[in-house]
Design an enzyme around this catalytic site. Structure first.
Site, PDB file in Angstrom:
ATOM      1  N   MET A 339      36.118  16.139 -35.331  1.00 26.33           N
ATOM      2  CA  MET A 339      36.427  16.366 -34.601  1.00 26.33           C
ATOM      3  C   MET A 339      38.368  17.372 -35.758  1.00 26.33           C
ATOM      4  O   MET A 339      37.704  18.648 -35.127  1.00 26.33           O
ATOM      5  CB  MET A 339      37.291  15.632 -33.504  1.00 26.33           C
ATOM      6  CG  MET A 339      37.681  16.985 -32.466  1.00 26.33           C
ATOM      7  SD  MET A 339      38.334  16.197 -31.119  1.00 26.33           S
ATOM      8  CE  MET A 339      37.237  15.227 -30.206  1.00 26.33           C
ATOM      9  N   GLY A 340      38.819  16.878 -36.256  1.00 26.62           N
ATOM     10  CA  GLY A 340      40.012  17.262 -37.167  1.00 26.62           C
ATOM     11  C   GLY A 340      39.164  18.482 -38.377  1.00 26.62           C
ATOM     12  O   GLY A 340      39.310  19.662 -37.583  1.00 26.62           O
ATOM     13  N   TRP A 342      36.062  20.415 -38.466  1.00 25.53           N
ATOM     14  CA  TRP A 342      35.463  21.057 -37.285  1.00 25.53           C
ATOM     15  C   TRP A 342      36.860  22.091 -37.119  1.00 25.53           C
ATOM     16  O   TRP A 342      36.536  23.424 -36.460  1.00 25.53           O
ATOM     17  CB  TRP A 342      34.892  20.189 -35.601  1.00 25.53           C
ATOM     18  CG  TRP A 342      34.677  21.579 -34.619  1.00 25.53           C
ATOM     19  CD1 TRP A 342      34.194  22.462 -34.992  1.00 25.53           C
ATOM     20  CD2 TRP A 342      35.508  21.946 -33.488  1.00 25.53           C
ATOM     21  NE1 TRP A 342      33.697  23.018 -33.923  1.00 25.53           N
ATOM     22  CE2 TRP A 342      35.296  23.102 -32.945  1.00 25.53           C
ATOM     23  CE3 TRP A 342      36.393  20.909 -32.377  1.00 25.53           C
ATOM     24  CZ2 TRP A 342      35.299  23.463 -31.513  1.00 25.53           C
ATOM     25  CZ3 TRP A 342      36.768  21.171 -31.607  1.00 25.53           C
ATOM     26  CH2 TRP A 342      36.241  23.085 -30.533  1.00 25.53           C
ATOM     27  N   HIS A 343      38.078  21.455 -36.549  1.00 29.43           N
ATOM     28  CA  HIS A 343      38.932  22.371 -36.047  1.00 29.43           C
ATOM     29  C   HIS A 343      39.258  23.214 -37.000  1.00 29.43           C
ATOM     30  O   HIS A 343      39.821  24.065 -36.990  1.00 29.43           O
ATOM     31  CB  HIS A 343      40.080  21.570 -34.800  1.00 29.43           C
ATOM     32  CG  HIS A 343      39.782  21.139 -33.763  1.00 29.43           C
ATOM     33  ND1 HIS A 343      40.052  20.150 -33.802  1.00 29.43           N
ATOM     34  CD2 HIS A 343      39.953  22.134 -32.904  1.00 29.43           C
ATOM     35  CE1 HIS A 343      39.979  20.105 -32.573  1.00 29.43           C
ATOM     36  NE2 HIS A 343      39.927  20.851 -31.437  1.00 29.43           N
ATOM     37  N   GLY A 344      38.770  22.741 -38.132  1.00 32.04           N
ATOM     38  CA  GLY A 344      39.550  24.067 -39.875  1.00 32.04           C
ATOM     39  C   GLY A 344      39.481  22.701 -40.856  1.00 32.04           C
ATOM     40  O   GLY A 344      40.443  21.765 -41.327  1.00 32.04           O
TER      41      GLY A 344
END
Length: 414
Positions: A339-340, A342-344
């Site tokens: 998830m981290g 994916w954010h960038g």
């Protein structure tokens, strides 16, 4: 047709809604009389998609078309393989299909981190993440045998569903198809209209009033004050302005994104599609796991169903980790790291993911301890309110990390 005199990005300003609601009138009238005007709905969606990618964004529109062709080939090739009589269910083919489906999004996440001017073309497009999540979900459910056939037209509308294309909420194909295949009864649709109007006005309150107040009015002032004052501790400027920034940014992020999500759900209800809600009073959560069951729910549930649960089952089947507590901890770390990322590909997004994984692991330890000593640990109104208060502090600290503001305060981390 040129609407460049206003910003035609989804839900960007109040004037945008005038054109949107006018275009919705034939759909509303049709559904009121029990008819779904599928052809008009397709034209309506394509028109507003065109306006999103008009002008300076035309290259993103081309990328969207190429992406859809690519994903259609992967999805329908895998569907044909799975539904062909006598074909074995080989895991490597499924893994390849998932990897290929995720590959464009992965490439975009990497390329946008390149120094400006390095990449000589426009990468990605608005909504690539959420369309990818939908596509991967369909491939996984096809593998499970839950989805046995896919109508190309319905599937295209599902992926390109205009109200949710840019930032969700993330719907599920089977649920969407069930709504799309029929028109609701008049009584049901009148209820939908009532909810749509309610969500629309609530969205205006959240995004254009409260979101503006916290994000446009307060946040810049607090940010400047925090950067200008404070004592340096290990290169990090600390002051009460940082604490203020933490709370104000959290409020801004919630009201801005929850407002956007309410708009998406409202327009969906006008169209007779029950897009799921994204937020459910997240700031009354009693622990961090409860928070993730209330915050950005469609994304949280997607990651839970298609990453956490599948990795857990895979690890159990292969006996990679025999201890179930350790397995859940590893699964949480994997889940929030992804998830981290994916954010960038930025340090504070990765730290944000690790932070929440650690918080949930600690929370699980506490819940197990609490169950074991339930006779000795008080449970009353005060402890419940304290749990909500403590969870809110944990959430706000995570949002401060997520904001990247610490990288501005910490010299050398730009």
């Amino acid at each position: 047709m040129n609407f460049n005199f206003i910003n035609m990005q989804p839900y960007s300003n109040p004037q945008y809604f005038i054109y949107l609601l006018l275009a919705l009138v034939p759909i509303i009238v049709g559904l009121y009389y029990g008819k779904r005007l599928k052809t008009y709905e397709a034209i309506f969606s394509l028109l507003f998609l065109f306006l999103i990618f008009d002008g300076d964004h035309w290259q993103e529109g081309v990328n969207l078309i190429l992406y859809l062709v690519y994903e259609f080939i992967i999805t329908f090739a895998y569907l044909r393989y799975r539904t062909k009589k006598g074909s074995p269910n080989k895991s490597w083919i499924f893994n390849l299909a998932v990897i290929l489906a995720i590959l464009p999004l992965t490439a975009v996440k990497i390329l946008i981190q390149m120094p400006k001017g390095t990449v000589p073309f426009v990468v990605g497009f608005l909504g690539i993440s959420y369309i990818t999540f939908k596509n991967v979900q369909v491939i996984m459910e096809t593998r499970d045998g839950v989805i046995k056939e896919i109508d190309p037209g319905t599937y295209a509308r599902f992926l390109l569903f205009f109200p949710t294309i840019s930032s969700g909420p993330i719907d599920r194909y089977r649920r969407f198809k069930q709504d799309f295949d029929k028109a609701p009864s008049r009584e049901q649709y009148l209820d939908d209209l009532q909810m749509a109007v309610r969500y629309l006005f609530q969205g205006f309150l959240y995004k254009f009033i409260l979101g503006w107040f916290f994000g446009t009015y307060l946040l810049p002032k607090i940010s400047i004050a925090g950067l200008a004052t404070g004592n340096a501790v290990g290169g990090l400027k600390l002051s009460w302005w940082v604490v203020a920034y933490m709370y104000v940014y959290t409020m801004y992020l919630f009201f801005d994104f929850a407002g956007y999500s309410l708009f998406a759900v409202a327009i969906s209800y006008f169209m007779g599609i029950h897009t799921p809600m994204n937020f459910n009073k997240p700031f009354i959560s009693k622990n961090i796991k409860d928070f993730w069951n209330r915050w950005h729910m469609t994304l949280s549930f997607w990651f839970r169903d298609y990453i956490y649960m599948r990795f857990t089952f895979f690890a159990m089947k292969k006996k990679l980790i025999k201890n179930r507590i350790r397995l859940s901890q590893v699964s949480y770390l994997l889940l929030f790291l992804i998830m981290g990322f994916w954010h960038g590909l930025t340090w504070y997004y990765i730290v944000y993911g690790l932070y929440h994984a650690t918080a949930i692991i600690i929370n699980d330890y506490w819940l197990r301890f609490k169950r074991k000593h339930k006779d000795k640990i008080p449970s009353n109104r005060f402890t419940q309110w304290f749990a909500i208060f403590l969870t809110f502090q944990v959430v706000c600290l995570g949002m401060l990390i997520f904001s990247g503001y610490l990288s501005q305060l910490w010299f050398g981390w730009k």
